[in-house]
Design an enzyme around this catalytic site. Structure first.
Site, PDB file in Angstrom:
ATOM      1  N   PHE A 126       1.016  -1.145   0.029  1.00 34.62           N
ATOM      2  CA  PHE A 126       0.007   0.064  -0.025  1.00 34.62           C
ATOM      3  C   PHE A 126       0.722   1.286  -0.001  1.00 34.62           C
ATOM      4  O   PHE A 126       1.630   1.206   0.873  1.00 34.62           O
ATOM      5  CB  PHE A 126      -0.902  -0.089   1.197  1.00 34.62           C
ATOM      6  CG  PHE A 126      -1.609   1.218   1.284  1.00 34.62           C
ATOM      7  CD1 PHE A 126      -2.752   1.636   0.622  1.00 34.62           C
ATOM      8  CD2 PHE A 126      -1.092   2.261   2.432  1.00 34.62           C
ATOM      9  CE1 PHE A 126      -3.442   2.900   0.868  1.00 34.62           C
ATOM     10  CE2 PHE A 126      -1.693   3.499   2.575  1.00 34.62           C
ATOM     11  CZ  PHE A 126      -2.704   3.874   1.760  1.00 34.62           C
ATOM     12  N   THR A 129       2.694   7.220   1.124  1.00 30.53           N
ATOM     13  CA  THR A 129       3.942   8.132   1.402  1.00 30.53           C
ATOM     14  C   THR A 129       4.707   8.587   0.386  1.00 30.53           C
ATOM     15  O   THR A 129       5.059   7.692  -0.441  1.00 30.53           O
ATOM     16  CB  THR A 129       4.708   7.539   2.547  1.00 30.53           C
ATOM     17  OG1 THR A 129       3.997   6.952   3.644  1.00 30.53           O
ATOM     18  CG2 THR A 129       5.845   8.366   3.220  1.00 30.53           C
ATOM     19  N   PRO A 131       8.458  11.080  -0.898  1.00 28.76           N
ATOM     20  CA  PRO A 131       9.515  11.663  -0.267  1.00 28.76           C
ATOM     21  C   PRO A 131       9.169  13.088   0.300  1.00 28.76           C
ATOM     22  O   PRO A 131       9.544  13.708   1.434  1.00 28.76           O
ATOM     23  CB  PRO A 131      10.440  12.112  -1.724  1.00 28.76           C
ATOM     24  CG  PRO A 131      10.224  10.961  -2.532  1.00 28.76           C
ATOM     25  CD  PRO A 131       8.583  10.767  -2.502  1.00 28.76           C
ATOM     26  N   PHE A 159       9.244   4.499   1.196  1.00 29.17           N
ATOM     27  CA  PHE A 159       8.977   3.638   2.485  1.00 29.17           C
ATOM     28  C   PHE A 159       7.642   2.763   2.366  1.00 29.17           C
ATOM     29  O   PHE A 159       6.745   2.652   3.539  1.00 29.17           O
ATOM     30  CB  PHE A 159       8.687   4.695   3.785  1.00 29.17           C
ATOM     31  CG  PHE A 159       9.893   5.659   3.926  1.00 29.17           C
ATOM     32  CD1 PHE A 159      11.120   5.171   4.336  1.00 29.17           C
ATOM     33  CD2 PHE A 159       9.601   6.957   4.488  1.00 29.17           C
ATOM     34  CE1 PHE A 159      12.027   6.033   4.619  1.00 29.17           C
ATOM     35  CE2 PHE A 159      10.650   7.868   4.797  1.00 29.17           C
ATOM     36  CZ  PHE A 159      11.923   7.350   4.755  1.00 29.17           C
ATOM     37  N   THR A 161       6.035  -0.425   2.547  1.00 28.63           N
ATOM     38  CA  THR A 161       6.454  -2.035   3.394  1.00 28.63           C
ATOM     39  C   THR A 161       5.911  -3.084   2.217  1.00 28.63           C
ATOM     40  O   THR A 161       5.072  -2.925   1.595  1.00 28.63           O
ATOM     41  CB  THR A 161       5.470  -2.197   4.534  1.00 28.63           C
ATOM     42  OG1 THR A 161       5.901  -1.112   5.574  1.00 28.63           O
ATOM     43  CG2 THR A 161       5.561  -3.468   5.097  1.00 28.63           C
ATOM     44  N   GLU A 364       2.715   4.374  10.359  1.00 26.66           N
ATOM     45  CA  GLU A 364       1.157   4.473  10.441  1.00 26.66           C
ATOM     46  C   GLU A 364       0.676   5.594  11.445  1.00 26.66           C
ATOM     47  O   GLU A 364      -0.218   5.433  12.261  1.00 26.66           O
ATOM     48  CB  GLU A 364       0.794   3.228  10.777  1.00 26.66           C
ATOM     49  CG  GLU A 364       1.097   2.286   9.440  1.00 26.66           C
ATOM     50  CD  GLU A 364       0.509   0.946   9.460  1.00 26.66           C
ATOM     51  OE1 GLU A 364      -0.811   0.645  10.186  1.00 26.66           O
ATOM     52  OE2 GLU A 364       1.005   0.022   9.092  1.00 26.66           O
TER      53      GLU A 364
HETATM   54  C1  LIG Z   1       9.918   0.953   7.906  1.00 25.68           C
HETATM   55  C2  LIG Z   1       8.677   1.900   7.294  1.00 25.68           C
HETATM   56  C3  LIG Z   1       7.510   1.343   6.756  1.00 25.68           C
HETATM   57  C4  LIG Z   1       6.353   2.070   6.189  1.00 25.68           C
HETATM   58  N1  LIG Z   1       5.535   1.384   5.612  1.00 25.68           N
HETATM   59  C5  LIG Z   1       4.740   2.355   4.799  1.00 25.68           C
HETATM   60  C6  LIG Z   1       3.812   1.680   3.800  1.00 25.68           C
HETATM   61  O1  LIG Z   1       3.562   0.645   3.632  1.00 25.68           O
HETATM   62  N2  LIG Z   1       2.899   2.641   3.143  1.00 25.68           N
HETATM   63  C7  LIG Z   1       3.263   3.697   3.338  1.00 25.68           C
HETATM   64  O2  LIG Z   1       2.354   4.679   2.515  1.00 25.68           O
HETATM   65  N3  LIG Z   1       3.838   4.496   4.075  1.00 25.68           N
HETATM   66  C8  LIG Z   1       4.890   3.785   4.875  1.00 25.68           C
HETATM   67  N4  LIG Z   1       5.686   4.341   5.843  1.00 25.68           N
HETATM   68  C9  LIG Z   1       5.741   5.815   5.906  1.00 25.68           C
HETATM   69  C10 LIG Z   1       5.653   6.312   7.251  1.00 25.68           C
HETATM   70  O3  LIG Z   1       4.146   6.322   7.472  1.00 25.68           O
HETATM   71  C11 LIG Z   1       5.956   7.791   7.197  1.00 25.68           C
HETATM   72  O4  LIG Z   1       7.342   7.693   7.533  1.00 25.68           O
HETATM   73  C12 LIG Z   1       5.266   8.466   8.466  1.00 25.68           C
HETATM   74  O5  LIG Z   1       4.093   8.629   8.410  1.00 25.68           O
HETATM   75  C13 LIG Z   1       6.137   9.677   8.828  1.00 25.68           C
HETATM   76  O6  LIG Z   1       6.411  10.432   7.576  1.00 25.68           O
HETATM   77  P1  LIG Z   1       7.814  10.995   7.015  1.00 25.68           P
HETATM   78  O7  LIG Z   1       8.518   9.815   7.341  1.00 25.68           O
HETATM   79  O8  LIG Z   1       7.624  11.881   6.045  1.00 25.68           O
HETATM   80  O9  LIG Z   1       8.160  12.145   8.218  1.00 25.68           O
HETATM   81  P2  LIG Z   1       7.718  13.624   8.396  1.00 25.68           P
HETATM   82  O10 LIG Z   1       6.182  13.758   8.111  1.00 25.68           O
HETATM   83  O11 LIG Z   1       8.512  14.625   7.444  1.00 25.68           O
HETATM   84  O12 LIG Z   1       7.945  13.951  10.001  1.00 25.68           O
HETATM   85  C14 LIG Z   1       9.203  14.424  10.230  1.00 25.68           C
HETATM   86  C15 LIG Z   1       9.001  14.491  11.796  1.00 25.68           C
HETATM   87  O13 LIG Z   1       8.341  15.706  12.019  1.00 25.68           O
HETATM   88  C16 LIG Z   1       7.127  15.361  12.990  1.00 25.68           C
HETATM   89  N5  LIG Z   1       5.979  16.629  12.463  1.00 25.68           N
HETATM   90  C17 LIG Z   1       5.511  16.511  11.227  1.00 25.68           C
HETATM   91  N6  LIG Z   1       4.392  17.212  11.066  1.00 25.68           N
HETATM   92  C18 LIG Z   1       4.319  17.958  12.422  1.00 25.68           C
HETATM   93  C19 LIG Z   1       3.378  18.753  13.008  1.00 25.68           C
HETATM   94  N7  LIG Z   1       2.477  19.423  12.410  1.00 25.68           N
HETATM   95  N8  LIG Z   1       3.447  18.998  14.333  1.00 25.68           N
HETATM   96  C20 LIG Z   1       4.574  18.249  15.170  1.00 25.68           C
HETATM   97  N9  LIG Z   1       5.283  17.388  14.237  1.00 25.68           N
HETATM   98  C21 LIG Z   1       5.339  17.224  13.285  1.00 25.68           C
HETATM   99  C22 LIG Z   1       6.786  14.068  12.653  1.00 25.68           C
HETATM  100  O14 LIG Z   1       6.170  13.417  13.573  1.00 25.68           O
HETATM  101  C23 LIG Z   1       8.311  13.585  12.463  1.00 25.68           C
HETATM  102  O15 LIG Z   1       8.658  13.350  14.017  1.00 25.68           O
HETATM  103  C24 LIG Z   1       6.651   3.659   6.336  1.00 25.68           C
HETATM  104  C25 LIG Z   1       7.619   3.917   6.929  1.00 25.68           C
HETATM  105  C26 LIG Z   1       8.886   3.285   7.675  1.00 25.68           C
HETATM  106  C27 LIG Z   1      10.104   3.936   8.203  1.00 25.68           C
END
Ligand SMILES: Cc1cc2nc3c(=O)[nH]c(=O)nc-3n(C[C@H](O)[C@H](O)[C@H](O)COP(=O)(O)OP(=O)(O)OC[C@H]3O[C@@H](n4cnc5c(N)ncnc54)[C@H](O)[C@@H]3O)c2cc1C
Length: 390
Positions: A126, A129, A131, A159, A161, A364
């Site tokens: 699924f 997400t 970059p 990212f 899974t 998630e």
């Molecule tokens: C191993 C792994 C598996 C994954 N599997 C999937 C998948 O199967 N499908 C999929 O679609 N996605 C998947 N993801 C993506 C995952 O859901 C995202 O990494 C996650 O939602 C965070 O997004 P980001 O990494 O872009 O961080 P960002 O959104 O860039 O956030 C960076 C930091 O800022 C904080 N932050 C952001 N906005 C705010 C705010 N308004 N207020 C306070 N703090 C804030 C965040 O909490 C975080 O600490 C996966 C990620 C990983 C690492």
């Protein structure tokens, strides 16, 4: 008020517990050995063999409706089962499952995607997400442009899974930039790998890893739209909603297992002529861990119960995910500390859990996003403090 499990809940939990003890836990040493050699802990055929064994005991498709051969279990039972699965780090899941949103498929799509996924013949992933869009999922950019009977997909997901192994991806793409993803401008597509997307594996601090999916003019037939045009963001949130109680349920199982390891160690390891468990410093770590574990258990079971009651589970499940993910990180950290230098080695699996559970605070919905949901519900008056007991 009755906090006990029903006879059925206890019976199902105990059957799963004995299956995990008998069939899965004995594989732990081999899984660790392989992972240390940078190989997958179990390969797909081994997982499948275990799943088929479990099917003989009736465990197949925990969340899958009966018409598709599944058990269609209530969320509370699923939560209890996820906790049992958390007792081992062997990467095993029961078979017969499919992404919850695949049940929105048309009859034709069900034959092509849903049924083969349930049967374990095809693997899905699924992808929402990107970059530039994680927490702010409404900011996705991967575009789908109509071209006759097809749509052309351009952009990148990251990212994801299972993205490096998947046969097809459920991709949320922007179909109307003016409207914006949240307001009907995003649509979900079922996209076979053979249609031309490619994946790049991402190394993480955990075992295994997600992948980036690259779409460079990928042509997808109109009939591969999942749900309705414009429904993509809603489907995405529905997919993510499921993990809000399964992830912390798994966390509870991990915490139960490692805390028992710490208790056993505290009762055997001696320093200064006495068991380390006679020190208050160690006792307090054990006490805090048990207390937080119990608090997480009831938060998570209530969030699953809320799902079973047909109530909006969002507030309860955000609290369960936030607290459960934090709890397991604190507990594993204390358990590692109680084991001293041994906890830091790769002879024991504690450092493996330490790396694994760090993810639970991120995927998630990060801790911060759960806090955002919980506080926004209160600040805007959608939820009252303790309102569920009114
Ligand atoms: C191993 C792994 C598996 C994954 N599997 C999937 C998948 O199967 N499908 C999929 O679609 N996605 C998947 N993801 C993506 C995952 O859901 C995202 O990494 C996650 O939602 C965070 O997004 P980001 O990494 O872009 O961080 P960002 O959104 O860039 O956030 C960076 C930091 O800022 C904080 N932050 C952001 N906005 C705010 C705010 N308004 N207020 C306070 N703090 C804030 C965040 O909490 C975080 O600490 C996966 C990620 C990983 C690492």
């Amino acid at each position: 008020m009755d906090f006990s499990l029903t006879d059925e809940e206890r019976a199902v939990r105990d059957t799963v517990r004995s299956f995990i003890r008998r069939e899965v836990m004995p594989l732990e040493a081999e899984v660790l050995r392989r992972e240390r050699a940078h190989q997958p802990g179990l390969d797909h055929s081994e997982v499948r063999e275990l799943q088929l064994k479990a099917r003989k005991f009736g465990f197949w498709g925990l969340a899958t409706p009966e018409e598709y051969g599944g058990m269609n279990l209530p969320a509370v039972l699923q939560s209890l089962i996820w906790t049992e699965l958390g007792h081992t780090f062997v990467p095993f899941r029961f078979g017969g499952e499919a992404d919850n949103i695949l049940f929105h498929a048309t009859e034709e799509q069900k034959q092509e995607f849903l049924i083969p996924t349930i049967e374990g013949e095809r693997r899905s992933c699924f992808a929402i997400t990107e970059p530039g869009a994680g927490s702010d999922a409404a900011n996705i950019r991967l575009s789908a442009r109509r071209d006759g009977d097809d749509w052309i997909l351009d952009g990148e997901k990251t990212f994801i899974t299972g993205g490096h192994d998947a046969d097809f991806a459920i991709v949320v793409a922007v179909t109307d930039r003016e409207k914006g993803a949240r307001n009907g401008g995003a649509t979900a597509f079922l996209v076979d790998r053979s249609m031309g997307w490619r994946s790049e594996f991402i190394q993480t601090m955990g075992e295994g890893g997600p992948a980036s999916l690259i779409f460079d003019g990928v042509r997808v037939p109109h009939r591969n739209i999942l749900g309705e045009i414009g429904q993509g963001f809603t489907l995405g949130m529905e997919w993510i909603g499921k993990g809000r109680y399964t992830i912390p349920s798994h966390a509870i199982g991990i915490a139960e297992r490692v805390l028992q390891m710490a208790i056993d160690y505290a009762n055997t390891r001696e320093t200064f002529g006495a068991k380390i468990g006679t020190n208050q410093a160690i006792q307090w770590m054990i006490a805090d861990s048990e207390t937080e574990l119990e608090a997480a258990r009831w938060l998570v079971l209530r969030s699953a119960w809320t799902v079973d009651q047909g109530l909006d589970p969002r507030h309860a499940s955000s609290m369960g995910k936030l607290y459960g993910a934090g709890m397991v990180n604190r507990v594993v950290d204390r358990v590692l500390q109680i084991h001293g230098g041994m906890g830091y080695t790769r002879e024991l699996p504690i450092e493996r859990w330490y790396r694994q559970v760090r993810l639970y605070r991120i995927f998630e919905g990060t801790d911060e996003m759960q806090r955002l949901i919980i506080s926004r519900d209160l600040l805007r008056g959608y939820t009252k403090i303790g309102g569920h007991l009114a």
